[in-house]
Scaffold this active site. Structure first.
Site, short mmCIF file in Angstrom:
data_model
loop_
_atom_site.label_atom_id
_atom_site.label_comp_id
_atom_site.label_asym_id
_atom_site.label_seq_id
_atom_site.Cartn_x
_atom_site.Cartn_y
_atom_site.Cartn_z
N ASN A 39 42.63 33.14 36.97
CA ASN A 39 43.29 34.14 37.82
C ASN A 39 42.41 34.35 39.04
OD1 ASN A 39 44.56 36.32 38.98
ND2 ASN A 39 44.04 37.77 37.36
N TRP A 40 42.86 33.85 40.19
CA TRP A 40 42.04 33.91 41.40
C TRP A 40 42.14 35.25 42.12
CZ3 TRP A 40 42.66 28.42 44.04
CH2 TRP A 40 42.02 27.46 43.23
N LYS A 41 43.02 36.11 41.67
CA LYS A 41 43.15 37.46 42.22
C LYS A 41 43.26 37.41 43.76
CE LYS A 41 40.91 39.33 38.16
NZ LYS A 41 40.11 40.42 37.57
N HIS A 76 48.98 42.60 34.12
CA HIS A 76 47.52 42.62 34.19
C HIS A 76 47.04 44.07 34.34
CE1 HIS A 76 43.43 41.94 35.68
NE2 HIS A 76 43.53 40.72 35.16
N GLU A 101 44.94 45.44 36.17
CA GLU A 101 44.84 45.91 37.55
C GLU A 101 46.20 46.36 38.08
OE1 GLU A 101 41.09 42.92 38.24
OE2 GLU A 101 42.99 42.47 39.23
N GLU A 141 42.96 41.42 27.07
CA GLU A 141 41.89 41.70 28.02
C GLU A 141 41.44 43.14 27.87
OE1 GLU A 141 42.08 38.97 31.82
OE2 GLU A 141 43.56 40.55 31.95
N GLY A 176 35.45 41.94 34.64
CA GLY A 176 34.63 42.02 35.84
C GLY A 176 33.39 42.89 35.71
N SER A 209 35.31 38.77 31.34
CA SER A 209 33.97 38.22 31.57
C SER A 209 33.72 36.94 30.77
CB SER A 209 32.89 39.27 31.26
OG SER A 209 33.03 40.39 32.10
N GLY A 254 38.64 35.18 35.19
CA GLY A 254 38.68 35.74 36.53
C GLY A 254 37.65 35.09 37.43
N GLY A 255 36.55 35.81 37.70
CA GLY A 255 35.54 35.37 38.65
C GLY A 255 35.00 33.98 38.41
#
Length: 252
Positions: A10-12, A96, A98, A168, A174, A214, A235-236
């Site tokens: 997920n590149w957000k 998600h 967010e 999640e 994150g 993470s 994610g990151g």
């Protein structure tokens, strides 16, 4: 039943279109020898079509990070399932944390998105998970139970044949904190038993349940060793091809 692992990135809200294309090209080249794992990346809406083009002849599949449930209309700034599908995406991330926290998306709103996605032939990745406060209140099972039950309301098992669940824990997204393998295992077992209760044991056996929060090259192997973990929503660590490929190759 054998479930093919899915490693999804997920590149957000990162990467311009040229940056996304460059990363996708590199990842596609690195994934040419990958056959036992399904790989997906979800760039921003603007980058879906060009990224899909550069990944066309590779094992890398494309997803979207969100959608709006209406087919079309006066909904300024929104993107429909049909538009996403036509741009080259196969998957879509829905619910998600967010979206739930920052944009106030309810379970009923998520359910409309699930119906819209499957109606257009997109494979939904339904995200569920508790906040740190909810965990402290001992609602670790209660929260994802409601999110799954309400999020899939009105959908039959045949419609949901391509459903993917992603657990999640919000407190691990994150933050650098990853849930322990025991914590992950317990919730994933619960979610599989929940899908069996909602639909059937056969259905539950084929649903892939990803872990997100993470996920890094250092912890992915231990997570993937768990019986009810069928992949990861990253994610990151998915933003750079050289790092992401080390997660994709968790079993080497």
């Amino acid at each position: 039943m054998s479930r093919i692992p899915l490693i999804a990135g997920n590149w957000k809200m990162y990467k311009t279109v040229p940056e996304a294309v460059e990363t996708a090209e590199k990842l596609a080249a690195l994934c040419q020898s990958i056959h036992s794992v399904e790989v997906m990346i979800a760039p921003n809406f603007l980058a879906i079509h060009p990224v899909a083009a550069v990944c066309k002849n590779s094992p890398v599949k494309i997803g979207a990070q969100n959608l709006y449930f209406e087919k079309q209309g006066a909904f300024t700034g929104e993107v429909s399932a049909g538009m996403i599908k036509a741009a080259g995406a196969e998957y879509v991330i829905i619910g998600h944390s967010e979206r739930r926290q920052l944009f106030g998306e309810s379970d009923s709103f998520v359910a409309k998105k699930i119906k819209s996605a499957i109606g257009c032939g997109l494979k939904p990745i339904l995200c569920v998970g508790e906040t740190e406060a909810q965990r402290d209140e001992e609602k670790t099972f209660q929260v994802p139970d409601k999110q799954v039950s309400d999020g899939l309301k009105g959908c039959g098992s045949d419609e949901l044949k391509d459903l993917v669940l992603a657990y999640e824990p919000v407190w691990a997204i994150g933050t650098g904190k990853s849930a322990t393998t025991d914590q992950v295992n317990t919730v994933h077992q619960y979610l599989r038993s929940l899908t069996a209760k909602l639909y059937s044991t056969t259905f539950a056996d084929q649903v892939r349940i990803l872990y997100g929060g993470s996920v890094k090259p250092e912890n992915v192997s231990a997570l993937m060793d768990l019986k009810d973990v069928d992949g990861a929503l990253v994610g990151g660590a998915s933003l750079e091809a050289d790092t992401f490929i080390n997660i994709i190759r968790f079993d080497t």
